[in-house]
Design a protein around this motif. Structure first.
Motif, PDB file in Angstrom:
ATOM      1  N   GLN A  31       0.853  -1.186   0.000  1.00  0.00           N
ATOM      2  CA  GLN A  31       0.000   0.000   0.000  1.00  0.00           C
ATOM      3  C   GLN A  31       0.887   1.234   0.000  1.00  0.00           C
ATOM      4  O   GLN A  31       1.068   1.907   1.015  1.00  0.00           O
ATOM      5  CB  GLN A  31      -0.931  -0.051   1.222  1.00  0.00           C
ATOM      6  N   THR A  32       1.449   1.510  -1.160  1.00  0.00           N
ATOM      7  CA  THR A  32       2.353   2.651  -1.302  1.00  0.00           C
ATOM      8  C   THR A  32       2.177   3.246  -2.688  1.00  0.00           C
ATOM      9  O   THR A  32       1.842   2.519  -3.621  1.00  0.00           O
ATOM     10  CB  THR A  32       3.825   2.221  -1.091  1.00  0.00           C
ATOM     11  N   THR A  33       2.376   4.531  -2.783  1.00  0.00           N
ATOM     12  CA  THR A  33       2.252   5.157  -4.102  1.00  0.00           C
ATOM     13  C   THR A  33       3.519   5.001  -4.920  1.00  0.00           C
ATOM     14  O   THR A  33       3.485   4.868  -6.123  1.00  0.00           O
ATOM     15  CB  THR A  33       1.985   6.667  -3.950  1.00  0.00           C
ATOM     16  N   ARG A  58       0.537   3.854 -10.032  1.00  0.00           N
ATOM     17  CA  ARG A  58      -0.357   3.980 -11.195  1.00  0.00           C
ATOM     18  C   ARG A  58       0.110   3.078 -12.335  1.00  0.00           C
ATOM     19  O   ARG A  58      -0.699   2.592 -13.121  1.00  0.00           O
ATOM     20  CB  ARG A  58      -0.440   5.445 -11.667  1.00  0.00           C
ATOM     21  N   ILE A  59       1.425   2.842 -12.422  1.00  0.00           N
ATOM     22  CA  ILE A  59       1.967   2.090 -13.565  1.00  0.00           C
ATOM     23  C   ILE A  59       2.285   0.642 -13.183  1.00  0.00           C
ATOM     24  O   ILE A  59       2.313  -0.246 -14.040  1.00  0.00           O
ATOM     25  CB  ILE A  59       3.229   2.808 -14.096  1.00  0.00           C
ATOM     26  N   GLY A  60       2.485   0.375 -11.904  1.00  0.00           N
ATOM     27  CA  GLY A  60       2.790  -0.992 -11.490  1.00  0.00           C
ATOM     28  C   GLY A  60       3.011  -1.054 -10.001  1.00  0.00           C
ATOM     29  O   GLY A  60       3.411  -0.057  -9.385  1.00  0.00           O
ATOM     30  N   ASN A  61       2.751  -2.238  -9.418  1.00  0.00           N
ATOM     31  CA  ASN A  61       2.843  -2.405  -7.964  1.00  0.00           C
ATOM     32  C   ASN A  61       3.159  -3.880  -7.711  1.00  0.00           C
ATOM     33  O   ASN A  61       2.634  -4.742  -8.415  1.00  0.00           O
ATOM     34  CB  ASN A  61       1.489  -2.003  -7.351  1.00  0.00           C
ATOM     35  N   PRO A  62       3.997  -4.190  -6.729  1.00  0.00           N
ATOM     36  CA  PRO A  62       4.396  -5.592  -6.526  1.00  0.00           C
ATOM     37  C   PRO A  62       3.227  -6.538  -6.214  1.00  0.00           C
ATOM     38  O   PRO A  62       3.267  -7.718  -6.608  1.00  0.00           O
ATOM     39  CB  PRO A  62       5.368  -5.520  -5.341  1.00  0.00           C
ATOM     40  N   THR A  63       2.175  -6.069  -5.515  1.00  0.00           N
ATOM     41  CA  THR A  63       1.028  -6.967  -5.264  1.00  0.00           C
ATOM     42  C   THR A  63       0.328  -7.242  -6.594  1.00  0.00           C
ATOM     43  O   THR A  63      -0.017  -8.391  -6.906  1.00  0.00           O
ATOM     44  CB  THR A  63       0.030  -6.325  -4.270  1.00  0.00           C
ATOM     45  N   ARG A 267       0.938  -0.790 -20.738  1.00  0.00           N
ATOM     46  CA  ARG A 267       1.260  -0.292 -19.389  1.00  0.00           C
ATOM     47  C   ARG A 267       1.913   1.086 -19.440  1.00  0.00           C
ATOM     48  O   ARG A 267       1.519   2.000 -18.716  1.00  0.00           O
ATOM     49  CB  ARG A 267       2.228  -1.276 -18.695  1.00  0.00           C
ATOM     50  N   THR A 268       2.906   1.208 -20.320  1.00  0.00           N
ATOM     51  CA  THR A 268       3.738   2.412 -20.257  1.00  0.00           C
ATOM     52  C   THR A 268       3.128   3.608 -20.983  1.00  0.00           C
ATOM     53  O   THR A 268       3.597   4.723 -20.805  1.00  0.00           O
ATOM     54  CB  THR A 268       5.155   2.137 -20.817  1.00  0.00           C
ATOM     55  N   THR A 269       2.091   3.375 -21.789  1.00  0.00           N
ATOM     56  CA  THR A 269       1.440   4.541 -22.407  1.00  0.00           C
ATOM     57  C   THR A 269       0.000   4.683 -21.893  1.00  0.00           C
ATOM     58  O   THR A 269      -0.330   5.646 -21.241  1.00  0.00           O
ATOM     59  CB  THR A 269       1.461   4.467 -23.949  1.00  0.00           C
ATOM     60  N   LEU A 270      -0.864   3.675 -22.143  1.00  0.00           N
ATOM     61  CA  LEU A 270      -2.288   3.841 -21.782  1.00  0.00           C
ATOM     62  C   LEU A 270      -2.505   3.914 -20.278  1.00  0.00           C
ATOM     63  O   LEU A 270      -3.225   4.776 -19.782  1.00  0.00           O
ATOM     64  CB  LEU A 270      -3.108   2.696 -22.383  1.00  0.00           C
ATOM     65  N   LEU A 271      -1.899   2.991 -19.542  1.00  0.00           N
ATOM     66  CA  LEU A 271      -2.110   3.011 -18.084  1.00  0.00           C
ATOM     67  C   LEU A 271      -1.465   4.271 -17.493  1.00  0.00           C
ATOM     68  O   LEU A 271      -2.038   4.926 -16.619  1.00  0.00           O
ATOM     69  CB  LEU A 271      -1.546   1.734 -17.453  1.00  0.00           C
ATOM     70  N   LEU A 274      -3.983   7.206 -18.901  1.00  0.00           N
ATOM     71  CA  LEU A 274      -5.413   7.172 -18.566  1.00  0.00           C
ATOM     72  C   LEU A 274      -5.652   6.745 -17.124  1.00  0.00           C
ATOM     73  O   LEU A 274      -6.713   7.010 -16.568  1.00  0.00           O
ATOM     74  CB  LEU A 274      -6.166   6.260 -19.541  1.00  0.00           C
ATOM     75  N   GLY A 275      -4.674   6.057 -16.521  1.00  0.00           N
ATOM     76  CA  GLY A 275      -4.664   5.881 -15.078  1.00  0.00           C
ATOM     77  C   GLY A 275      -5.669   4.933 -14.464  1.00  0.00           C
ATOM     78  O   GLY A 275      -5.987   5.056 -13.284  1.00  0.00           O
ATOM     79  N   ALA A 276      -6.157   3.948 -15.232  1.00  0.00           N
ATOM     80  CA  ALA A 276      -7.137   3.003 -14.660  1.00  0.00           C
ATOM     81  C   ALA A 276      -6.422   1.914 -13.859  1.00  0.00           C
ATOM     82  O   ALA A 276      -6.497   0.721 -14.168  1.00  0.00           O
ATOM     83  CB  ALA A 276      -7.979   2.393 -15.790  1.00  0.00           C
ATOM     84  N   ALA A 277      -5.708   2.334 -12.804  1.00  0.00           N
ATOM     85  CA  ALA A 277      -4.884   1.392 -12.039  1.00  0.00           C
ATOM     86  C   ALA A 277      -5.724   0.607 -11.040  1.00  0.00           C
ATOM     87  O   ALA A 277      -6.630   1.155 -10.405  1.00  0.00           O
ATOM     88  CB  ALA A 277      -3.794   2.153 -11.299  1.00  0.00           C
ATOM     89  N   LEU A 278      -5.419  -0.677 -10.887  1.00  0.00           N
ATOM     90  CA  LEU A 278      -6.078  -1.520  -9.880  1.00  0.00           C
ATOM     91  C   LEU A 278      -5.439  -1.227  -8.528  1.00  0.00           C
ATOM     92  O   LEU A 278      -4.212  -1.158  -8.419  1.00  0.00           O
ATOM     93  CB  LEU A 278      -5.875  -3.001 -10.238  1.00  0.00           C
ATOM     94  N   SER A 279      -6.260  -1.077  -7.498  1.00  0.00           N
ATOM     95  CA  SER A 279      -5.670  -0.869  -6.171  1.00  0.00           C
ATOM     96  C   SER A 279      -5.024  -2.171  -5.705  1.00  0.00           C
ATOM     97  O   SER A 279      -5.544  -3.256  -5.956  1.00  0.00           O
ATOM     98  CB  SER A 279      -6.762  -0.417  -5.202  1.00  0.00           C
ATOM     99  N   PRO A 280      -3.863  -2.080  -5.048  1.00  0.00           N
ATOM    100  CA  PRO A 280      -3.194  -3.303  -4.574  1.00  0.00           C
ATOM    101  C   PRO A 280      -4.083  -4.108  -3.623  1.00  0.00           C
ATOM    102  O   PRO A 280      -3.976  -5.341  -3.567  1.00  0.00           O
ATOM    103  CB  PRO A 280      -1.946  -2.803  -3.861  1.00  0.00           C
TER     104      PRO A 280
END
Ligand code: PLP
Length: 437
Positions: A31-33, A58-63, A267-271, A274-280
């Motif tokens: 749970q970190t930005t 927004r672009i990637g998270n280990p969970t 990942r590197t352009t659309l996400l 547009l920022g539709a990131a899944l919360s960890p």
């Protein structure tokens, strides 16, 4: 771990062993930005895609990464991208290839939200979606022109529940340099679209994958099986310099990372943009669901088969729609694609029409009355008076919804309890009809 290919084992193990810092068996919720770089050189390697690693959630998270690895392993794909919803997954899957002025060819048999996205929002963005009859594979070829970038379909679309001819349409597309994108939301594990030539799979993980009605989520899985370079003229998005990433040509920029140009670009352009990131946190809950997906999907299928057989014997029911009861071409297509069961969705029509449908729903006490599918619990809805009520009677019929049509998402409860609840609903529908006569 030795190489494992069985779904039951991958669902528990793929993408994670234990937390290197603490030994935690469950993947932590990161749970970190943001993520501190080791030094300036490390930071620039990450941004230059010379090394993959977390930068900003927004672009990637280990969970999320564990979920991505697990989904890719289960699907037999090269890599995955998880997103905030299934809708985001469908939109990105297309926007990653098609720009204003381009088109895609799609099956008409789609989830209503996807239909809206294609017929209105993508259209407003200048991407034309050409709808064709999924039962006629050659219709995809006929609708194709030089600006067609992708084909799109659902494996097991409701309400018709006729399995899409994945191999036939994928083969047509491959000859033309066009990838088939398959929404496999209704048939995870039962259908393996990559085995039939699909190039990209999308999911609403909200449904069977998460399985417990707790989290909205989506995923795109890259099969790593499509030669984007061989189709360079057809696929400019991956083969020409991208001004949004300092002129990167995606097939070249990602060569050292494997056959993942498509998913890295998403990942590197659309996400990123547009920022539709899944919360960890939602990724964690989805991973919990996946652990039991192989068991659940088996039970969904066996319960649904029993429900379909029960309904087909009932005098109040005029028609049952379930792949396991189909015959002819529909059954042959179902058997070619679905392995180990026909899924958990069942449709049926009541003799008493619209009002009988409403009575049926109101009499149920076990089934939840919700606009969802794929929950471990049994769900029911009467589309003519809810999800499809804005459509004209004519348009309802075109989508396969009649006045007395009821959709069930059969859960994993004991079959006796499910059947008893359906009996309760059918009695209410029957007594309504008797009173009306
Ligand atoms: N695809 C299918 C087949 C669906 O049934 C749904 C939702 O019902 C979606 C995509 C959209 O997914 P979400 O609700 O997670 O955005």
């Amino acid at each position: 771990m030795t190489k494992i290919s069985n779904s039951e084992t991958l669902a528990l193990h793929a993408g994670w062993r234990a937390d290197p810092a603490t030994g935690a068996v469950q993947p932590p919720i990161y749970q970190t930005t943001s993520f501190q770089f080791q030094n300036a050189d490390h930071a620039s390697r990450l941004f230059a895609l010379e090394e993959l690693g977390p930068i900003y959630t927004r672009i990637g998270n280990p969970t999320n990464d564990v979920l991505e690895q697990r989904l890719a392993a289960l699907e037999g794909g090269a890599a995955a991208l998880v997103l905030a919803s299934g809708q985001a997954a469908s939109a990105f899957a297309i926007q990653n290839l098609a720009r204003a002025g381009d088109n895609i060819v799609s099956s008409t048999d789609l989830y209503g939200g996807t239909w809206n996205l294609f017929a209105n929002t993508l259209k407003d963005q200048g991407i034309e979606v050409r709808f064709v009859d999924p039962q006629d594979p050659e219709a995809f070829a006929r609708a194709t022109d030089e600006r067609t970038r992708a084909y799109y379909a659902e494996t097991l679309p409701n309400p018709k529940l006729q399995v899409f001819p994945i191999a036939e349409v994928a083969a047509i597309g491959r000859k033309l340099g066009i990838p088939l994108i398959v929404d496999n939301t209704a048939a995870p594990l039962l259908a393996r679209p990559f085995d039939h030539g699909a190039a990209i799979v999308v999911y609403s993980t909200t449904k069977y994958i998460g399985g417990h009605g707790s989290s909205i989520g989506g995923a795109i899985i890259d099969g790593g099986n499509f030669d984007w370079e061989a189709a360079a003229a057809r696929q400019p998005a991956l083969n020409t310099p991208d001004p949004s990433y300092h002129g990167a040509v995606w097939v070249e920029a990602t060569r050292a990372l494997g056959p993942v140009a498509y998913i890295i670009k998403a990942r590197t352009t659309l996400l990123r943009d547009l920022g539709a990131a899944l919360s960890p946190f939602n990724a964690f809950l989805t991973l919990q669901g996946i652990e039991t997906l192989p068991l659940r999907i088996e039970r969904h299928s066996s319960n649904a088969q029993k429900v379909a057989e029960f309904l087909s014997r009932h005098p109040e029911v005029t028609k049952v729609i379930y792949p396991g009861l189909q015959t002819g071409t529909a059954r042959a297509r179902a058997d070619a694609v679905l392995k180990g069961g026909y899924g958990g969705l069942v449709g049926f029509e009541l003799a008493g029409g619209r009002d009988a449908g409403r009575r049926f729903i109101d009499a149920l006490t076990l089934h939840y009355h919700v606009a969802n599918i794929g929950d471990a619990r049994s769900l029911a809805i009467h589309p003519a008076s809810t999800t499809h009520s804005q459509l004209s009677a004519e348009d309802q019929r075109k989508t396969g919804v009649t006045e007395g049509y009821v959709r069930l998402s059969v859960g994993i409860e004991h079959i006796d309890d499910i059947l008893a609840d359906l009996e309760r609903g059918l009695e209410a529908a029957q007594s309504f009809k008797a009173a009306a006569e």
